[in-house]
Design a protein around this motif. Structure first.
Motif, PDB file in Angstrom:
ATOM      1  N   LEU A 160       0.836  -1.202   0.000  1.00 12.46           N
ATOM      2  CA  LEU A 160       0.000   0.000   0.000  1.00 12.46           C
ATOM      3  C   LEU A 160       0.871   1.251   0.000  1.00 12.46           C
ATOM      4  O   LEU A 160       1.965   1.250   0.563  1.00 12.46           O
ATOM      5  CB  LEU A 160      -0.886   0.037   1.252  1.00 12.46           C
ATOM      6  N   PRO A 161       0.389   2.350  -0.605  1.00  7.34           N
ATOM      7  CA  PRO A 161       1.071   3.634  -0.416  1.00  7.34           C
ATOM      8  C   PRO A 161       1.056   3.999   1.064  1.00  7.34           C
ATOM      9  O   PRO A 161       0.117   3.651   1.792  1.00  7.34           O
ATOM     10  CB  PRO A 161       0.223   4.611  -1.238  1.00  7.34           C
ATOM     11  N   VAL A 162       2.070   4.711   1.519  1.00  2.00           N
ATOM     12  CA  VAL A 162       2.238   4.963   2.944  1.00  2.00           C
ATOM     13  C   VAL A 162       1.042   5.687   3.550  1.00  2.00           C
ATOM     14  O   VAL A 162       0.487   5.263   4.574  1.00  2.00           O
ATOM     15  CB  VAL A 162       3.524   5.768   3.194  1.00  2.00           C
ATOM     16  N   ARG A 163       0.612   6.798   2.949  1.00  2.00           N
ATOM     17  CA  ARG A 163      -0.445   7.607   3.560  1.00  2.00           C
ATOM     18  C   ARG A 163      -1.775   6.869   3.581  1.00  2.00           C
ATOM     19  O   ARG A 163      -2.455   6.832   4.613  1.00  2.00           O
ATOM     20  CB  ARG A 163      -0.599   8.928   2.809  1.00  2.00           C
ATOM     21  N   ILE A 164      -2.170   6.270   2.473  1.00  4.01           N
ATOM     22  CA  ILE A 164      -3.429   5.522   2.445  1.00  4.01           C
ATOM     23  C   ILE A 164      -3.353   4.337   3.399  1.00  4.01           C
ATOM     24  O   ILE A 164      -4.313   4.027   4.119  1.00  4.01           O
ATOM     25  CB  ILE A 164      -3.750   5.047   1.018  1.00  4.01           C
ATOM     26  N   GLY A 165      -2.212   3.675   3.423  1.00  3.00           N
ATOM     27  CA  GLY A 165      -2.061   2.538   4.325  1.00  3.00           C
ATOM     28  C   GLY A 165      -2.208   2.936   5.780  1.00  3.00           C
ATOM     29  O   GLY A 165      -2.912   2.278   6.550  1.00  3.00           O
ATOM     30  N   ARG A 166      -1.549   4.033   6.154  1.00  4.33           N
ATOM     31  CA  ARG A 166      -1.557   4.444   7.562  1.00  4.33           C
ATOM     32  C   ARG A 166      -2.864   5.115   7.985  1.00  4.33           C
ATOM     33  O   ARG A 166      -3.383   4.845   9.074  1.00  4.33           O
ATOM     34  CB  ARG A 166      -0.383   5.391   7.824  1.00  4.33           C
ATOM     35  N   LEU A 167      -3.410   5.969   7.116  1.00  2.05           N
ATOM     36  CA  LEU A 167      -4.566   6.767   7.504  1.00  2.05           C
ATOM     37  C   LEU A 167      -5.906   6.094   7.219  1.00  2.05           C
ATOM     38  O   LEU A 167      -6.889   6.357   7.917  1.00  2.05           O
ATOM     39  CB  LEU A 167      -4.541   8.125   6.785  1.00  2.05           C
ATOM     40  N   VAL A 168      -5.952   5.247   6.185  1.00  7.48           N
ATOM     41  CA  VAL A 168      -7.242   4.683   5.763  1.00  7.48           C
ATOM     42  C   VAL A 168      -7.333   3.187   6.037  1.00  7.48           C
ATOM     43  O   VAL A 168      -8.273   2.723   6.677  1.00  7.48           O
ATOM     44  CB  VAL A 168      -7.490   4.968   4.263  1.00  7.48           C
ATOM     45  N   ASP A 203      10.485  14.009  -1.037  1.00  7.37           N
ATOM     46  CA  ASP A 203      10.168  12.794  -1.787  1.00  7.37           C
ATOM     47  C   ASP A 203       9.068  11.974  -1.141  1.00  7.37           C
ATOM     48  O   ASP A 203       8.941  10.779  -1.392  1.00  7.37           O
ATOM     49  CB  ASP A 203      11.421  11.937  -1.989  1.00  7.37           C
ATOM     50  N   SER A 204       8.259  12.613  -0.295  1.00 14.94           N
ATOM     51  CA  SER A 204       7.138  11.898   0.323  1.00 14.94           C
ATOM     52  C   SER A 204       6.013  12.876   0.622  1.00 14.94           C
ATOM     53  O   SER A 204       6.248  14.080   0.825  1.00 14.94           O
ATOM     54  CB  SER A 204       7.570  11.208   1.621  1.00 14.94           C
ATOM     55  N   ALA A 205       4.791  12.352   0.645  1.00 16.94           N
ATOM     56  CA  ALA A 205       3.639  13.185   0.974  1.00 16.94           C
ATOM     57  C   ALA A 205       3.705  13.664   2.422  1.00 16.94           C
ATOM     58  O   ALA A 205       3.286  14.783   2.732  1.00 16.94           O
ATOM     59  CB  ALA A 205       2.344  12.403   0.732  1.00 16.94           C
ATOM     60  N   GLU A 206       4.240  12.824   3.309  1.00 13.30           N
ATOM     61  CA  GLU A 206       4.372  13.213   4.715  1.00 13.30           C
ATOM     62  C   GLU A 206       5.206  14.481   4.845  1.00 13.30           C
ATOM     63  O   GLU A 206       4.832  15.433   5.545  1.00 13.30           O
ATOM     64  CB  GLU A 206       5.039  12.079   5.511  1.00 13.30           C
ATOM     65  N   ALA A 207       6.336  14.526   4.156  1.00  9.88           N
ATOM     66  CA  ALA A 207       7.214  15.691   4.221  1.00  9.88           C
ATOM     67  C   ALA A 207       6.580  16.896   3.548  1.00  9.88           C
ATOM     68  O   ALA A 207       6.727  18.035   4.016  1.00  9.88           O
ATOM     69  CB  ALA A 207       8.551  15.364   3.568  1.00  9.88           C
ATOM     70  N   GLN A 208       5.846  16.652   2.465  1.00 12.79           N
ATOM     71  CA  GLN A 208       5.203  17.762   1.761  1.00 12.79           C
ATOM     72  C   GLN A 208       4.151  18.429   2.644  1.00 12.79           C
ATOM     73  O   GLN A 208       4.048  19.656   2.694  1.00 12.79           O
ATOM     74  CB  GLN A 208       4.573  17.246   0.465  1.00 12.79           C
ATOM     75  N   ILE A 209       3.384  17.624   3.360  1.00 11.34           N
ATOM     76  CA  ILE A 209       2.374  18.160   4.268  1.00 11.34           C
ATOM     77  C   ILE A 209       3.030  18.951   5.394  1.00 11.34           C
ATOM     78  O   ILE A 209       2.592  20.054   5.744  1.00 11.34           O
ATOM     79  CB  ILE A 209       1.505  17.016   4.836  1.00 11.34           C
ATOM     80  N   ALA A 210       4.097  18.393   5.966  1.00 12.12           N
ATOM     81  CA  ALA A 210       4.785  19.083   7.066  1.00 12.12           C
ATOM     82  C   ALA A 210       5.332  20.431   6.614  1.00 12.12           C
ATOM     83  O   ALA A 210       5.238  21.431   7.332  1.00 12.12           O
ATOM     84  CB  ALA A 210       5.913  18.199   7.605  1.00 12.12           C
ATOM     85  N   CYS A 211       5.901  20.469   5.412  1.00 15.44           N
ATOM     86  CA  CYS A 211       6.447  21.727   4.900  1.00 15.44           C
ATOM     87  C   CYS A 211       5.341  22.734   4.603  1.00 15.44           C
ATOM     88  O   CYS A 211       5.508  23.941   4.820  1.00 15.44           O
ATOM     89  CB  CYS A 211       7.275  21.467   3.652  1.00 15.44           C
ATOM     90  N   CYS A 212       4.231  22.234   4.100  1.00 14.41           N
ATOM     91  CA  CYS A 212       3.099  23.132   3.843  1.00 14.41           C
ATOM     92  C   CYS A 212       2.597  23.738   5.146  1.00 14.41           C
ATOM     93  O   CYS A 212       2.371  24.952   5.231  1.00 14.41           O
ATOM     94  CB  CYS A 212       1.981  22.374   3.136  1.00 14.41           C
TER      95      CYS A 212
END
Length: 327
Positions: free
Chosen positions: A98-106, A225-234
């Motif tokens: 699974l992709p990391v975010r979908i796997g962890r959150l959903v 290189d990850s959605a987690e980092a992109q969200i944190a930076c945003c």
């Protein structure tokens, strides 16, 4: 070890091109895998595999026998399921990527309901944003987000994942709220760049205009290189980002993020469950695919701006995901 087990082991060695990887994915000692193949070759009176210091490859006889082995294993599993009644009858280990975010959150928060419904199934859950080789890694199925390219896999469409443009209030207080894509450059806006974890390619800013996809090389001083980092930076106010709605919905609800350019969203990302092509799809994969389809529709596709496609159980031959955006 019975003959069906021998066939399963032989097929996994062919698929992984390695005794060691086959043993790891099957949960067996390497010596047991080697002995099983030797036993099968002795029974058949032919050499099925050629061994080198680097890998293992099927001989011409091995290639022909591999297809028969797959059919025999699948037929045996289907025959056994005829005499198993209800969910308790579906048993075995299921390896899912699974992709990391979908796997962890959903998926992970809802797994209890799946395991309760199918007590005979054990899950080996891998979460990564990098593409995996389902056959070589012994993965039964993989959820992937993005455009698909041909690879001999079967893809079951799950829906389209809507994207949204967002920024933190602190960023907008410094740079202002963009009113159009043209204003992004004119007003000196920046984005938090996303670089593909597999290729390193930096994605451009995208939006749809009259059915056409437009792109822009928007400046930015941070690349992740990850959605987690992109969200944190945003959230830290470092720039604009484009992310799936489900990913940022909690931040939009609390005001930690604000949607911008709502009329210029990027095209939605298709989601699909991939699995290696087989004459018979195992019952474990089938019930997991059905459950995942319902879960995604309930937890992801109900959000504003997202419309799930008609249900499709058969799947279509396609597949591997490109690196457009991250989920």
């Amino acid at each position: 070890m019975d003959r069906i087990d021998l066939l399963r082991i032989f097929a996994r060695v062919v698929e992984t091109t390695s005794f060691t990887r086959a043993a790891e994915t099957l949960g067996l000692p390497r010596s047991s895998v080697s002995i099983a193949v030797q036993d099968l070759e002795a029974r058949l009176g032919v050499r099925l595999l050629t061994r080198t210091t680097r890998n293992v490859a099927p001989t011409p006889d091995g290639t022909a026998f591999y297809e028969h082995a797959l059919r025999l294993v699948a037929d045996m599993e289907e025959a056994e399921n005829l005499f198993r009644h209800g969910h308790d009858g579906i048993r075995g280990k299921l390896r899912v990527s699974l992709p990391v975010r979908i796997g962890r959150l959903v998926v992970a928060p809802a797994l209890g309901e799946f395991l309760a419904a199918y007590p005979g199934i054990a899950l080996d859950l891998g979460m990564t944003d990098r593409p995996v080789n389902l056959v070589e890694d012994g993965v039964d199925c993989a959820l992937r987000v993005g455009e698909l390219r041909v690879s001999g896999m079967v893809a079951r469409p799950l829906g389209d994942l809507a994207l949204v443009n967002v920024a933190a209030p602190a960023y907008l207080a410094r740079h202002g709220v963009p009113r159009s894509p043209a204003a992004l450059l004119a007003d000196g806006h920046e984005c938090v760049h996303y670089a593909s974890a597999s290729t390193g390619r930096v994605e451009k800013w995208e939006w749809e205009d009259a059915g056409q996809t437009r792109t822009l090389d928007l400046p930015g001083r941070v690349t992740v290189d990850s959605a987690e980092a992109q969200i944190a930076c945003c959230l830290a106010g470092l720039g604009l980002v484009q992310l799936p709605i489900y990913d940022v919905q909690p931040y939009l609800a609390t005001g930690a993020m604000v949607e911008v350019l709502p009329d210029w969203r990027a095209a939605p990302l298709p989601m699909a469950l991939l699995y290696p092509h087989r004459r018979h799809l195992s019952s474990r994969v089938r019930v997991f695919a059905d459950w995942l389809h319902r879960l995604v529709a309930r937890e992801v596709l109900h959000l504003p701006g997202v419309t799930p496609p008609p249900r499709s159980d058969s799947g279509v031959d396609m597949t591997m995901p490109t690196d457009r955006k991250q989920a």
